[in-house]
Structure formats: C-alpha cells, structure tokens
Design an enzyme around this catalytic site. Structure first.
Site, mmCIF file in Angstrom:
data_model
loop_
_atom_site.group_PDB
_atom_site.id
_atom_site.type_symbol
_atom_site.label_atom_id
_atom_site.label_comp_id
_atom_site.label_asym_id
_atom_site.label_seq_id
_atom_site.Cartn_x
_atom_site.Cartn_y
_atom_site.Cartn_z
ATOM 1 N N ASP A 80 0.864 -1.265 0.037
ATOM 2 C CA ASP A 80 -0.033 -0.032 0.065
ATOM 3 C C ASP A 80 0.748 1.306 0.100
ATOM 4 O O ASP A 80 2.032 1.011 0.089
ATOM 5 C CB ASP A 80 -0.773 -0.029 1.186
ATOM 6 C CG ASP A 80 -0.366 0.242 2.563
ATOM 7 O OD1 ASP A 80 0.792 -0.732 2.540
ATOM 8 O OD2 ASP A 80 -0.511 0.841 3.453
ATOM 9 N N GLU A 174 0.300 -1.311 5.547
ATOM 10 C CA GLU A 174 1.301 -0.796 6.501
ATOM 11 C C GLU A 174 0.912 0.437 6.880
ATOM 12 O O GLU A 174 1.249 0.850 7.953
ATOM 13 C CB GLU A 174 2.591 -1.172 5.967
ATOM 14 C CG GLU A 174 3.886 -1.102 7.004
ATOM 15 C CD GLU A 174 4.277 0.414 7.262
ATOM 16 O OE1 GLU A 174 4.992 0.548 7.998
ATOM 17 O OE2 GLU A 174 4.058 1.188 6.269
#
Ligand code: ZN
Length: 407
Positions: A80, A174
């Site tokens: 991400d 994350e």
C-alpha cells in the site's frame, strides 16, 4: 531498461493507497488487484508455494539450493501507499544523470524539488533519479521494496549462489498501521526476516517507537451567548486549555533521535463537544508509560476543574519498540550490517522515529529489522528514489542470503 527499474515503474502506476476509514483488510480494492499481479509475477519468475489469502497477504518461497542446514529467512515489503496523498495516476519520470540541483517536477504548476529544501539529494549527482510529476506521491514507499525483493530472488536463481530457503512476504495496509494484523507468522515459517521499507541507502534499523493513540473528548454546554454568563461551558476552550498543559516542546517539530513526543494530530469541535486526537511516542518503554500516565493525569485535572465527565480519554497501545525482541538475536542485524559493508555501503544504524510492520512482526515471533529501500521524502509529491540505491538494496538482499548460508 533492467528488470528492477521496469518493475518499479510498473508497480507505482498501480493505485494502492490505503484508507483508515474502511475497516477492511485490505482497506482498499486496489491492493488486492495489485496482490494478484504480484502473485502472477512471483510464479512467472519461478518461485514456489505462492499464496494469496483473503486479506491480501502474498507469500512465496525460493527453495534452498544447498544440502547444508541453513535457517529459513524472509524478506517483507508492503504493497500500500500512504493515505496522506493520492497514489492514483502516478506518472513516474526518470531524471537520468541527475545534475545534483533543483528538479522541476511540473513546469505548468510550478512544482519544483528545491535542493535548498532537500540538500541531501545533492549526494546523488550523476545517478538516475525517479521522481513524480508533482501531483501525487511516488510510492517508492514501499514499491521500491517490492521490486528489490523480486529482483533479488531472480538474481539468486540466475547466479546460482548457495542459499537456504527464503520466504517472501508482501503485506497490505502498513501505512495505516495494520500491515501485521493478519500476517500468519507460522505459515511464513521463517526464523527471522527483514522488511525492506526504509529510506536512504545504508539505513538499518532495529529500534522504533513505542506507540499509543488517544482520543480525548471534551463535553461542553451551549447556551445563547447573550444569556451564557455562569452557564455556558465551551468545550473548545477547555480542549485548548488541555493542549497548553502539555509541553509545547515535546512535539515532533522539536524532537529528534531518541526523544519522544505528544503529537496533536487533529482537533475538531464546537461549543458542545470537542475531540482531540493525539499520538504518543517514545523509544523508552518506561518513558512511554509515563507519557500515557501524564495524559490521564491531565484528563483528571480537567475533570476536577470543570466537573466529572467533562473530559474522557480513549487510549490504545499501537506497537512497541522491537529492540526488546531483536537484542537477543542481534546476529540478524550483524548479518545485514556485514552484507552492506560487503556491498560497499556504509551502514546507517539509527532509531526509527516511527513504526514498521517489522516491530509488530517481531512481537508476533518473527524478529524483523528494517533495511533501506532507497527512497526520500516519503508520503508526498517530492518523493523520489535513485535507481542506484534500489540496485544496492538488491545486492544487499542477495548478500544476506549468501552470508546466512555461509555461517
Ligand atoms: Zn513504508
């Protein structure tokens, strides 16, 4: 163009911005789309046991090529990008033979990476710098890590370097602190791992903050201002009083190194109700606990002054300093340091002023220091990464695999 750069440029064009609000894992569908592409690519380059679970976690294996007993190690990166800035329609551009000066990202909108603001970039003079068009982030955090790990696996296979079993793990979310939530440490099955998720070349990290988040709510009482004397309780003003009770120097903008802080991230409210959102950070567990006590103490003080239940706090620990889990297995940091030196990189060992997937994973039983992925100026339009730093990260991964098998 080599595989590494090509990979990186492809990855950053996938919109995988995470979102704190959806409550899902992965938090956004783009991450799952990307995960599927990574699965295909892992299979294509010849990795085995390639899996993707319903939460978007990708795992794969590079089997051992030696008869020697070698511990299984892992390499982890996140898919991400930061929710702070758009990761959609990223248009990466390579500034070849960077001249060490200002970089015009977007002439039309006059967006320029000024060397006066980012003097550290001058060190990359002569290298090839990948930048944005100034309207999005780049996503080197952490697509550089993904591209480096995949490329390193390719190199290990092509060069026939003796190595043990290597596991690869790609995580979602994350950036919203949820990257380790559904990471199956047992299934991953490595003795230890490294995240490739750091900044500039040489970074090697095994200490991070202890972290908590707190929402503090202030209740007020609204009365027509003309009739308010002795009756109105303005929650905004009470919240403001609370803010000023905390040291104005124990904030991110006044601290560095091992110094902790209280960070007021958000303040919203009206006369009736005001909410403050803080994050609390400290490398020392002891001082971290003291900081949390201090917030509770101030809440009580407000309630003593303005009445019971004026102020309430909802505080949760987010992650802890991985140092506690790494110290007993310090050889895993030593190996990374040795690998960097063998690749002519000066290791920069310093405490992370943040957290990583690795800190949570370390507490879940997978000790996991962090290695540079090479980028600069994460989470914003000035994000950039030198191709040569990414190449060095690949070298380090390969060298670590080699060193672990030699021990
Ligand atoms: Zn990252």
């Amino acid at each position: 163009m080599n595989n590494l750069t090509d990979r990186f440029l492809r990855y950053v064009q996938q919109d995988t911005q995470s979102d704190t609000e959806t409550g899902l894992t992965p938090s956004t569908p783009g991450q799952m789309i990307f995960a599927k592409k990574l699965v295909d690519e892992l299979k294509e380059i010849g990795l085995v046991e390639v899996t993707l679970d319903e939460n978007g976690y990708v795992m794969a294996t590079l089997p051992s090529n030696t008869d020697k007993e070698v511990p299984t190690i892992g390499f982890v990166a996140h898919m991400d990008t930061s929710p702070d800035m758009s990761g959609k329609h990223v248009k990466p551009r390579i500034v070849e033979h960077y001249d060490g000066g200002d970089i015009v990202l977007n002439a039309e909108q006059n967006i320029v990476t000024r060397i006066a603001d980012f003097p550290e970039l001058a060190a990359y003079k002569g290298q090839d710098m990948i930048v944005t068009d100034g309207t999005t982030l780049l996503g080197a955090d952490d697509k550089a890590g993904l591209a480096e790990i995949l490329t390193a696996m390719e190199v290990l296979m092509a060069k026939d370097i003796p190595h043990g079993k290597i596991r690869v793990g790609f995580t979602p979310d994350e950036e919203i602190g949820a990257g380790a939530d559904y990471f199956d440490v047992e299934k991953f099955g490595a003795e230890w791992a490294y995240t490739l998720d750091g900044g500039p070349i040489g970074e090697l990290e095994f200490e991070n903050f202890n972290a908590a988040g707190a929402k503090i709510t202030f209740k007020g009482r609204n009365i027509h201002p003309g009739y308010a004397k002795g009756k109105m309780r303005n929650s905004i003003r009470i919240a403001n009083q609370f803010v000023t009770m905390l040291s104005r120097f124990q904030t991110p903008e006044h601290t560095e190194g091992y110094e902790g802080f209280f960070h007021l991230m958000d303040m919203r409210g009206d006369v009736e109700s005001t909410q403050l959102t803080y994050i609390v950070r400290d490398h020392s567990r002891e001082r971290f606990e003291e900081r949390k006590k201090e917030l509770i103490h101030l809440v009580n003080k407000i309630n003593n002054e303005f009445g019971e239940n004026t102020c309430s706090i909802d505080m949760k620990d987010q992650y802890y300093n991985m140092e506690e889990k790494i110290r007993p297995v310090m050889h895993i940091v030593d190996i990374a340091e040795e690998a960097m030196k063998a690749c002519d990189i000066k290791p920069l060992i310093k405490p992370i002023r943040g957290g990583t997937d690795g800190s949570r994973l370390s507490y879940m039983g997978l000790p996991c220091p962090n290695i540079f992925a090479g980028g600069h100026n994460f989470h914003g339009r000035y994000e950039c990464v030198p191709v040569q730093s990414m190449e060095k990260a690949v070298d380090v991964i390969v060298k670590i695999a080699e060193l672990v098998a030699k021990r």
